[in-house]
Scaffold this active site. Sequence first.
Site, PDB file in Angstrom:
ATOM      1  N   THR A   1      -8.300 -32.750  45.232  1.00 63.17           N
ATOM      2  CA  THR A   1      -8.002 -33.855  46.147  1.00 63.17           C
ATOM      3  C   THR A   1      -7.407 -33.321  47.436  1.00 63.17           C
ATOM      4  O   THR A   1      -7.801 -33.719  48.536  1.00 63.17           O
ATOM      5  CB  THR A   1      -7.013 -34.836  45.478  1.00 63.17           C
ATOM      6  OG1 THR A   1      -7.615 -35.328  44.275  1.00 63.17           O
ATOM      7  CG2 THR A   1      -6.680 -36.007  46.393  1.00 63.17           C
TER       8      THR A   1
ATOM      9  N   HIS B   1      17.670 -20.345  69.993  1.00 56.42           N
ATOM     10  CA  HIS B   1      17.680 -21.355  71.047  1.00 56.42           C
ATOM     11  C   HIS B   1      16.554 -21.072  72.015  1.00 56.42           C
ATOM     12  O   HIS B   1      16.332 -19.916  72.368  1.00 56.42           O
ATOM     13  CB  HIS B   1      19.017 -21.300  71.805  1.00 56.42           C
ATOM     14  CG  HIS B   1      19.075 -22.262  72.950  1.00 56.42           C
ATOM     15  ND1 HIS B   1      19.276 -23.604  72.758  1.00 56.42           N
ATOM     16  CD2 HIS B   1      18.931 -22.074  74.289  1.00 56.42           C
ATOM     17  CE1 HIS B   1      19.276 -24.215  73.936  1.00 56.42           C
ATOM     18  NE2 HIS B   1      19.060 -23.306  74.880  1.00 56.42           N
TER      19      HIS B   1
END
Length: 464
Positions: A39, A438
């Site tokens: 599936t 960052h």
Amino acid sequence: MKKRVIVIGGGPGGYVAAIRAAQLGADVCLIEKDKTGGTCLNRGCIPTKALLHSVELYQAMKNGASSGILAENLRIDWTIVQRRKQTIVRRLVNGVDGLLKANGVKVYKGSARILNKNAVEFCGLQKETLTADYIILAVGSEPALIKIPGADLPQVINSTFALDLKQIPQSLVIIGGGVIGMEFAALYGAIGTSVTIVEMMPEILPGIDKELAAALKKELADEGISILTNTKVNEISSAGDGVVVSIDSGGDTRQLSAEYVLVAVGRRAAISSVGLEQVEIAVENGKIKTNEDFQTNISNIYAIGDCNGKCMLAHAASAQGIAAAEHALGHQAIYMGNIVPACIYTNPELAAVGMTEEQAKQSGQEYKVGKFPLAGNGKALIENNGTGFIKIIAGAKYGEILGVHILGPRATDLIAEAALAIRLEATVDELVSTIHAHPTISEAMAEAALAVNNMAVHWPPQKL
Ligand code: NAI
């Protein structure tokens, strides 16, 4: 003498189990009546996400003016979108076939039926009886049906059909506000289909932290998707090319017109034709009953993935497949069923792992909650205008992370850090002292951990 293993079903549970058994030195055959990949690859995870990717690109360009992207005559060629989806699916299915071959797994294309605890009848181009020391059942699931008048009309479709629509529907009623309902609402709602979700329970997304489910509901409603909770469907009837759906919200009855009705009310184990009765394999609530090592009541027969109903997610099936193969072949297997990330590919995405706040409350233990809005994160501002938040639930005394819930861009990738943190029994302090790069959305994870003690840096302290 090599142990012999038969795996029935070639989805993400079965093919992974087969590869692991082969890696561990077993003589393995895998029986699959359809394409390998199950599936997930053929009519679930991968094709939905391929369609969603195209739709997100379209949405980004449509809303691109504020980012300086001015597109004229923007339109969707649905035939190309569908073709790309099929190409990706085909590549992955071929990839799985290649991996099975490279690991020496013999693949039998046809159906399998258990004859006795050590034998399986294979029925393909020819019939053959295969014998094994161990049998791993990985036969998956199929969409659950609803029993209401009109449920058999041709316009009433399931998720498999909804993936292959030749044209973008004008209108769609989705019965069921679970994961499938939300993803298809996000998919078609973003490209012009008028979508209404009808959910019989008071909330959408069963099992998801209620605060996040409510926040996602609001986001989707803001995108124009209509979500009716506490509402049931009484009947569906034909009306021209489409249908009329009769609904009832606490005695208030209404009719909704739609081109299609998508039924997304859960999935059920697909176990009716594999011969469980031949060896009297125990079944409970329609699912194969197993112990924590995925053994059925017949100890050399295992059941993994959707067919045991423990957790109907592809990655859980794969992990169970590895655990079952290892256990059968005498290795120590680890399956941590309480740390399975859940990912919902809406826009924004939702992802979660560990305890919800409702579960923490119910457990009776003392806990704290830290929340960090993505509006305080630079990268999230760049990516989606800072919509969403991260919520961390931690033990009150030691700060051990109990649950992490993310609504926002890249939530489905960010959740891996949270899963590892819970797996390693990390505390919020350990998450905080892990330096996050960052600018990234992952910084918000450390900020949410800081927020557990009201110490977030990039958000004002909360008045307690
Ligand atoms: P679900 O169990 O997530 O949700 C079904 C929803 O339908 C529930 O909210 C239920 O209250 C509602 N419902 C049931 N009968 C109803 C009725 N007669 N009228 C109105 N509402 C009704 O099932 P869903 O969404 O079909 O998904 C099936 C499985 O596939 C789930 O286990 C899901 O986790 C998995 N899946 C996972 C995905 C992912 O990980 N991204 C994507 C798609 C499916």
